[in-house]
Design a protein around this motif. Structure first.
Motif, PDB file in Angstrom:
ATOM      1  N   ASP A 116       7.160  -1.339  12.136  1.00  0.00           N
ATOM      2  CA  ASP A 116       6.125  -0.117  11.494  1.00  0.00           C
ATOM      3  C   ASP A 116       7.301   0.422  10.568  1.00  0.00           C
ATOM      4  N   THR A 117       8.074   0.256  10.751  1.00  0.00           N
ATOM      5  CA  THR A 117       9.163   1.074   9.647  1.00  0.00           C
ATOM      6  C   THR A 117       9.282   0.788   8.432  1.00  0.00           C
ATOM      7  N   ARG A 118       9.152  -0.584   8.528  1.00  0.00           N
ATOM      8  CA  ARG A 118       8.817  -1.212   7.114  1.00  0.00           C
ATOM      9  C   ARG A 118       8.173  -0.786   6.075  1.00  0.00           C
ATOM     10  N   MET A 119       8.310  -0.368   4.516  1.00  0.00           N
ATOM     11  CA  MET A 119       7.455   0.529   4.065  1.00  0.00           C
ATOM     12  C   MET A 119       6.839  -0.893   3.328  1.00  0.00           C
ATOM     13  N   PRO A 120       5.567  -0.144   2.946  1.00  0.00           N
ATOM     14  CA  PRO A 120       4.708  -1.637   2.094  1.00  0.00           C
ATOM     15  C   PRO A 120       4.924  -1.052   1.167  1.00  0.00           C
ATOM     16  N   PRO A 121       4.814  -2.419  -0.153  1.00  0.00           N
ATOM     17  CA  PRO A 121       5.372  -2.584  -1.888  1.00  0.00           C
ATOM     18  C   PRO A 121       4.758  -1.827  -2.203  1.00  0.00           C
ATOM     19  N   LYS A 122       5.274  -0.777  -2.926  1.00  0.00           N
ATOM     20  CA  LYS A 122       4.669  -0.568  -4.202  1.00  0.00           C
ATOM     21  C   LYS A 122       5.085  -0.591  -6.234  1.00  0.00           C
ATOM     22  N   PRO A 173      -3.946  -1.685  -1.846  1.00  0.00           N
ATOM     23  CA  PRO A 173      -3.129  -0.546  -2.444  1.00  0.00           C
ATOM     24  C   PRO A 173      -1.847   0.150  -1.798  1.00  0.00           C
ATOM     25  N   GLY A 174      -1.718   0.828  -3.173  1.00  0.00           N
ATOM     26  CA  GLY A 174      -0.422   1.833  -2.714  1.00  0.00           C
ATOM     27  C   GLY A 174       0.265   1.329  -3.810  1.00  0.00           C
ATOM     28  N   HIS A 175      -0.257   0.489  -4.570  1.00  0.00           N
ATOM     29  CA  HIS A 175       0.529  -0.223  -6.313  1.00  0.00           C
ATOM     30  C   HIS A 175       0.719   0.690  -7.037  1.00  0.00           C
ATOM     31  N   ILE A 176       1.753   1.236  -7.918  1.00  0.00           N
ATOM     32  CA  ILE A 176       2.127   2.030  -8.547  1.00  0.00           C
ATOM     33  C   ILE A 176       2.480   1.104  -9.563  1.00  0.00           C
ATOM     34  N   PRO A 177       1.344   0.698 -10.733  1.00  0.00           N
ATOM     35  CA  PRO A 177       1.887   0.410 -12.172  1.00  0.00           C
ATOM     36  C   PRO A 177       3.429   0.949 -12.684  1.00  0.00           C
TER      37      PRO A 177
END
Length: 320
Positions: free
Chosen positions: A197-203, A58-62
């Motif tokens: 909760d401020t840590r961004m998920p990887p993309k 979820p959230g991955h941007i190839p």
């Protein structure tokens, strides 16, 4: 223009490319797309070449290597201009960590506690199979997938813990004894007015397992501040970045350690150069891999005990 779109997508989490069939676990381009006539622009050819990449989590941007290079350059400039742009720092870490992240993953796989964090926790043989939680949620919030039917290969129960407000019992941590990891961690969050909760998920990491590694690194960053006794001001962040650069080898940490001091006063630069950087480097070299600690099961452990276990030297008696 293309770089601006990518950086905006990094903040919004909007996929740039269509998903398609690919091998599980890694994004791979499809070479089955027909090539058009000669004379097309490079951007059009690149977009067609990128068709068939799969969203791995979820959230991955190839992204292509060229797009990653553009993102790395743009995010580096933005992060140098404003070190508190955590979104740009996150993009820089993901797009430049192609060598460091596999090395960190291998360290975790070769350590019993790190392997347990990264990979899986086998259920007890006497217990019936239960659903397997995927990595991007907590154990209780994760999307559930069914176990294989009887007779198929045995599937392990992935744990992959997350450090978020939804997974932390803050009241319990506040009630722990003074000096314990949990109590000092909550004190750090309160004193510096920060939240996990401020840590961004990887993309932009094109490997599901490596994406979790960098997510874990981000979520234990505040625990590094706690163990090192460093606040979140510029001096404290630079010291932590020196320690993390030695520990992780992430280019983003190296850049932060090298260019962060440019914003410090002469007095703080002297303290940094004579006291704090030598200590951070010695501690980083002496300590075992900080990602191999299951912090969620160490909340009751005294900070001093955990420092000694890891090999982190006592912080110098200077005001940061």
């Amino acid at each position: 223009m293309r770089l601006l779109l990518l950086l905006r997508a990094a903040r919004a989490g909007v996929p740039l490319l269509r998903g398609g069939p690919a091998s599980p676990g890694r994004a791979r381009p499809s070479h089955s797309e027909p090539r058009g006539p000669d004379g097309r622009g490079q951007e059009e050819e690149e977009e067609e070449e990128m068709e068939g990449w799969q969203q791995l989590y979820p959230g991955h941007i190839p992204t292509s290597p060229l797009q990653k290079a553009l993102l790395a350059a743009g995010s580096a400039l933005m992060a140098l201009y404003d070190p508190y742009r955590h979104d740009m720092v996150a993009v820089l870490g993901e797009t430049t960590g192609c060598l460091a992240l596999p090395n960190l993953r291998d360290k975790m796989k070769n350590h019993p506690e790190g392997y347990r964090i990264l990979q899986c926790v086998p259920p007890h043989p006497s217990l019936p199979p239960s659903p397997c939680g995927l990595w991007w949620g907590s154990r209780h919030e994760a999307k559930q997938v069914p176990w294989p039917s009887e007779g198929r290969a045995w599937k392990q129960d992935r744990e992959r813990p997350r450090i978020r407000l939804s997974t932390l019992d803050m009241a319990r941590l506040q009630g722990l004894p003074e000096g314990s990891l949990g109590r000092e961690y909550v004190r750090f969050l309160e004193d510096n007015k920060v939240s996990p909760d401020t840590r961004m998920p990887p993309k932009f990491v094109d490997d599901e397992e490596l994406a979790y590694v960098i997510q874990r690194y981000r979520e234990v960053h505040d625990l590094m501040h706690t163990l090192l006794g460093m606040p979140t001001n510029m001096l404290g962040e630079v010291v932590v970045k020196w320690f993390e650069a030695i520990q992780t080898g992430l280019p983003m940490c190296v850049l932060g350690a090298a260019f962060g001091p440019a914003r410090l006063s002469t007095r703080k630069l002297q303290v940094l150069a004579t006291e704090l950087v030598p200590w951070a480097i010695r501690s980083g070299l002496n300590a075992s891999c900080v990602l191999n600690v299951y912090y969620e099961q160490r909340w009751e452990q005294p900070v001093e005990s955990l420092r000694e276990e890891l090999g982190i030297l006592p912080p110098p008696a200077v005001r940061v």
